[in-house]
Structures are given as C-alpha cells and as structure tokens.
Design an enzyme around this catalytic site. Structure first.
Site, PDB file in Angstrom:
ATOM      1  N   LYS A   1      78.103  62.364  -3.547  1.00  0.00           N
ATOM      2  CA  LYS A   1      78.746  61.173  -2.971  1.00  0.00           C
ATOM      3  C   LYS A   1      79.618  60.572  -4.052  1.00  0.00           C
ATOM      4  O   LYS A   1      79.263  60.679  -5.222  1.00  0.00           O
ATOM      5  CB  LYS A   1      77.688  60.161  -2.504  1.00  0.00           C
ATOM      6  CG  LYS A   1      76.716  60.686  -1.441  1.00  0.00           C
ATOM      7  CD  LYS A   1      77.318  60.703  -0.066  1.00  0.00           C
ATOM      8  CE  LYS A   1      76.340  61.305   0.955  1.00  0.00           C
ATOM      9  NZ  LYS A   1      76.833  61.335   2.327  1.00  0.00           N
TER      10      LYS A   1
ATOM     11  N   HIS B   1      74.894  71.511  10.066  1.00  0.00           N
ATOM     12  CA  HIS B   1      75.044  70.058  10.128  1.00  0.00           C
ATOM     13  C   HIS B   1      75.399  69.724  11.567  1.00  0.00           C
ATOM     14  O   HIS B   1      75.872  70.584  12.312  1.00  0.00           O
ATOM     15  CB  HIS B   1      76.163  69.650   9.153  1.00  0.00           C
ATOM     16  CG  HIS B   1      76.216  68.176   8.883  1.00  0.00           C
ATOM     17  ND1 HIS B   1      76.971  67.307   9.640  1.00  0.00           N
ATOM     18  CD2 HIS B   1      75.619  67.420   7.928  1.00  0.00           C
ATOM     19  CE1 HIS B   1      76.827  66.072   9.157  1.00  0.00           C
ATOM     20  NE2 HIS B   1      76.006  66.110   8.112  1.00  0.00           N
TER      21      HIS B   1
ATOM     22  N   LYS C   1      68.738  55.815   7.507  1.00  0.00           N
ATOM     23  CA  LYS C   1      69.850  54.986   7.987  1.00  0.00           C
ATOM     24  C   LYS C   1      70.356  55.319   9.388  1.00  0.00           C
ATOM     25  O   LYS C   1      71.181  54.588   9.934  1.00  0.00           O
ATOM     26  CB  LYS C   1      71.020  55.097   6.998  1.00  0.00           C
ATOM     27  CG  LYS C   1      71.755  56.444   7.032  1.00  0.00           C
ATOM     28  CD  LYS C   1      72.919  56.526   6.049  1.00  0.00           C
ATOM     29  CE  LYS C   1      73.669  57.831   6.217  1.00  0.00           C
ATOM     30  NZ  LYS C   1      74.708  58.059   5.216  1.00  0.00           N
TER      31      LYS C   1
HETATM   32  C1  CAP Z   1      73.486  61.926   4.314  1.00  0.00           C
HETATM   33  C2  CAP Z   1      74.673  62.578   4.941  1.00  0.00           C
HETATM   34  C3  CAP Z   1      74.352  63.445   6.185  1.00  0.00           C
HETATM   35  C4  CAP Z   1      73.609  62.748   7.299  1.00  0.00           C
HETATM   36  C5  CAP Z   1      73.609  63.546   8.588  1.00  0.00           C
HETATM   37  C6  CAP Z   1      75.712  61.569   5.351  1.00  0.00           C
HETATM   38  O1  CAP Z   1      73.858  61.169   3.200  1.00  0.00           O
HETATM   39  O2  CAP Z   1      75.288  63.432   4.030  1.00  0.00           O
HETATM   40  O3  CAP Z   1      75.589  63.885   6.661  1.00  0.00           O
HETATM   41  O4  CAP Z   1      72.312  62.553   6.909  1.00  0.00           O
HETATM   42  O5  CAP Z   1      72.798  62.932   9.518  1.00  0.00           O
HETATM   43  O6  CAP Z   1      76.890  61.917   5.227  1.00  0.00           O
HETATM   44  O7  CAP Z   1      75.348  60.529   5.869  1.00  0.00           O
HETATM   45  P1  CAP Z   1      72.846  60.106   2.556  1.00  0.00           P
HETATM   46  P2  CAP Z   1      71.741  63.722  10.384  1.00  0.00           P
HETATM   47  O8  CAP Z   1      71.685  60.902   2.026  1.00  0.00           O
HETATM   48  O9  CAP Z   1      73.640  59.438   1.481  1.00  0.00           O
HETATM   49  O10 CAP Z   1      72.433  59.170   3.648  1.00  0.00           O
HETATM   50  O11 CAP Z   1      70.893  64.503   9.458  1.00  0.00           O
HETATM   51  O12 CAP Z   1      70.978  62.666  11.109  1.00  0.00           O
HETATM   52  O13 CAP Z   1      72.529  64.589  11.297  1.00  0.00           O
HETATM   53 MG    MG Z   2      76.980  63.972   5.212  1.00  0.00          MG
END
Ligand code: CAP
Ligand code: MG
Length: 417
Positions: free
Chosen positions: A156, A274, A315
């Site tokens: 990030k 994903h 989140k």
């Molecule tokens: C998490 C993440 C993932 C999401 C996908 C984001 O980052 O990289 O893409 O978790 O959601 O971009 O938000 P963080 P899901 O760890 O910083 O939250 O697994 O519910 O599909």
């Molecule tokens: Mg992500």
C-alpha cells in the site's frame, strides 16, 4: 392456442432428477402477483419460456425448468427450481449463467430476486476443470508443515509506488515473515510500475528473501486484462518463475477465467482469485447472486484460492464467510477444494478471532495492517507472523506479544477488535 405457458413451469409434485441442476432463489413477487405466478415465471424465463404462449410440436425438445418447491408467502419466498441437464452446454459458465442468472434478474414479475444457492449435478461438475491445486498450495508451493495459515500482503498505497519501491516493500514483508506477496487489484501495467519490470524485479528480490530467511517465498502478480493479454502475462510470469498469478475473476469474467485456468495448467501455476465487484452482485441480501454461488462458480472454473471475507471482522461487509468456506472444502464429485483467503482491514490483533472462526487452513492477507505499522513494513510483517505462529502454538495474543515487540506495538496501535 395450445403451447408453452407459465403454468407449465410449476409442478409442486415434481421430484428432481439427479442430473438436474437445482437452484434456490429468494424472490419478492411484484405487487398484485401471487408467489406461484412469480415462481413459474422464474423457471420459464430462465429456461425456454417467454411472455407469450408458444407453439411446440415437431423438432422441439422440452428444455423447460420446473419450480417444484415454494417456501414463504406472496411477500417473500424461497423457491427451488430444477433445470434439465440438456439445457446446458457442458463446461460453459457463461451459457449456464445466461440461464440461471440472466433475464430473470430484471423481470418485472418480481421486485427482487436473488440466486442464493445451487446444487450442481455430477455431469455438469465434471465438465469443468476445477482447481488444479486448491488448498494443497500450502504444502506443494510453500512446504508449510505447521498448522498455520499462509500469510500474504499487498503493498500500500494500492497504486503509485514505483517498481523499485513496490519490490522493496515486498522484500521487506518477506523478510518480516510473510509468505506471499500479492499485487493490488488496480495495479496491472501502468506507467509508474510496468508489468514486466515489476515481475522481474520482484522475483529477484524473492530469491534474495528466500536465501536470507531459508523459507519458501512466492509472488503472485496481477495478470488481469483482456483475455489475450492475460494469457501473455501468464506465460511471462511462468517463464520468469512465478508459482502463482492473480486474476480478478468478476471484473475479467468467467469465460476468461476458464481460459486462463487452462493456460495455468500448461505451466503448473496456481490462480489466486480476487473478487473486486462481487458486492455489486451479492451485497443486497434480497437481490443479485450470492457470494456462495460466486464461490461455487469460481471453484468450477478452477481457481485455487479465493477471497471469501473475514467472518465479519475488518473493513468490508461479508456474507457468511464460514458457510462459504465450508462449501469450498466440501466433497464435490472429486473436484479439488479451494483455499479461502481472508482479507480486508485485517491486522495482527484480529488473528485469534479470525482463526477461531475460519480455522488455519486459509490464507490471511493484510495490506494496511502490515504497511501501516508504526515501525514499517518489516515490523508489520513480523507482528502478523508472531500472531499466527503464537496462535498455532496455542498461545494467547498477549503471550505472543510478550515475545514480539513488533506485535506489542501493533496491538498498541490498532487494538484487538
Ligand atoms: C485489502 C485489499 C483487498 C480487499 C478485498 C484492499 O487491503 O487489498 O483488495 O481485502 O476484499 O484493496 O482493500 P487491506 P475481499 O488489508 O489494507 O484492507 O477480500 O473482501 O474481496
Ligand atoms: Mg486490494
């Protein structure tokens, strides 16, 4: 005129054949429409009927679906519909979805309609490739013997890091104890961080990280694009020595996932799925397509690991993570299982609650919960690793934090909820 009418699609005495695909829909009939009328329209429009009575006769095979069970009232009901095997083209997910999740989603006969669950017959299941590895990635790629999840991280900020910086963040995370570096969903091949440069630089640092830690490390690069480009990217990833690629399965589409799955088998590499945009289908509880069904589709199309949420932690809104994970591990005519990935707002303090809910045969992914650590990425990764290693060893989070200053700092920063 005689012919097919809506009434032909309702038979509450019908017992599904074992070759039928049975779908459960949740429907809210439109005002003035009784539940039987709405339910028969669901079976009709999703198989071979339409609004007008139709002639049949010679040269016609009846591929009509049957609504055979209705539970509920004219306001809201669960409806089971059986589809004959011959309606479907084996091995074509787009064709199946054009039937069972197609026009019916916009039908005026219902205010809302949700495809909640499917029971897939053996012949249809066997017509799909299914996962190449599934949860065996843990042993086959990483050789992890302890009872702990695979740990993944995504650098990030999501986009904007240069190739050097992105690879360096990955290296720091590997050194801190993460197994798997993953691209974020909106990072593919942009000018600030081109695909091929990132691939080569990240794998060079992966090799360094393996030498320094003595552990297996891996990188999954996001190959998501139009199908032809995606296949080229898979070939490049395999040539350079990746064990994995990441595909954003909903945005890229199921046909593309099926095609990529074939190419990945040629190279013996795994697919991390994903699911960006899934919430457009599954977030409203009464409408769309459930995440449970999206997970079923993903397994048939052959992904090895799939995001299924965080059991209510973190989140993002989740639909029944545990139930979906159980389905992905369930016996399905010999098809491999799928490794669940928990991701979205996770940090080390959430590990005990998360693993209590999901078990340890999962992948845990944290972005912000590693790179936002006050002492940086390596410390963040060490904190997450200490939390899972401690859990696997039967320690409480507090006991684990006694042995890990990085974990203690993470808990001070983000707490345990
Ligand atoms: C998490 C993440 C993932 C999401 C996908 C984001 O980052 O990289 O893409 O978790 O959601 O971009 O938000 P963080 P899901 O760890 O910083 O939250 O697994 O519910 O599909
Ligand atoms: Mg992500």
């Amino acid at each position: 005129m005689a012919g097919i009418t809506y009434e032909d699609f309702l038979d509450l005495s019908y017992e599904p054949d074992e070759s039928d695909l049975v779908c459960t829909f949740r429907i809210a009939p439109a005002e003035g429409m009784d539940v039987e009328a709405a339910a028969s329209r669901v079976a009709s429009e999703s198989s071979n009927g339409t609004w007008a009575a139709l002639p049949t006769g010679e040269g016609f095979t009846d591929m009509g679906a049957t609504t055979f069970d209705i539970r509920g009232s004219d306001d809201s009901a669960e409806v089971d519909v059986a589809y004959p095997a011959g309606l479907f083209e084996p091995g074509s997910m787009p064709q199946i979805l054009s039937c069972i999740a197609g026009n019916i989603m916009g039908m005026k006969a219902v205010d809302t309609i949700r495809l909640a669950d499917c029971q897939w017959p053996e012949a249809l299941v066997s017509s799909f490739a299914g996962p190449q590895f599934g949860s065996s990635v843990r042993e086959e790629i990483f050789g992890i013997e302890e009872d702990r999840p695979i740990l993944a991280t995504v650098p990030k900020p999501k986009v904007g890091l240069s190739t050097d910086r992105h690879a360096e963040v990955g290296y720091e995370a590997w050194l801190g104890g993460v197994d798997l570096l993953k691209d974020d969903e909106n990072l593919t091949d942009q000018s600030f961080n081109p695909y091929h440069d990132r691939l080569v630089e990240s794998l060079a640092l992966r090799d360094d990280a393996e030498d320094e830690t003595g552990e297996k490390k891996s990188y999954l690069i996001n190959v998501t694009a139009d199908t032809n480009t995606m296949l080229e990217r898979v070939d490049l990833a395999a040539e350079e020595g990746c064990e994995y690629v990441m595909v954003d399965v909903i945005t890229t589409g199921w046909a593309a996932v099926q095609t990529v799955r074939e190419r990945c088998e040629d190279h013996g590499i795994a697919i991390h799925a994903h699911r960006a945009m899934h919430a457009a289908f599954d977030r409203l509880e009464n409408h769309g397509v459930s995440m449970r069904v999206l997970a079923q589709i993903s397994r048939l199309c052959g992904v090895d690991q799939l995001h299924t949420g965080t059991a209510g932690l973190g989140k993002l809104a989740n639909e029944d993570t545990v139930g979906i994970n159980d389905w992905m591990r369930s016996e399905l005519y010999g098809l491999n299982d799928v490794l669940p990935v928990a991701s979205g707002g996770l940090h080390p303090g959430l590990i005990p609650d998360l693993l209590d809910a999901t078990g340890t045969n999962v992948c845990v992914q944290a972005g912000g919960g590693i790179h936002g650590h006050p002492d940086g990425t390596r410390a963040g990764a060490a904190a997450l690793r200490a939390a899972v290693d401690g859990y696997a060893a039967g320690k409480s989070l507090e006991e684990s934090a006694d042995d890990s200053p990085e974990l203690a700092t993470a808990i001070d920063e983000w707490g345990t909820e």
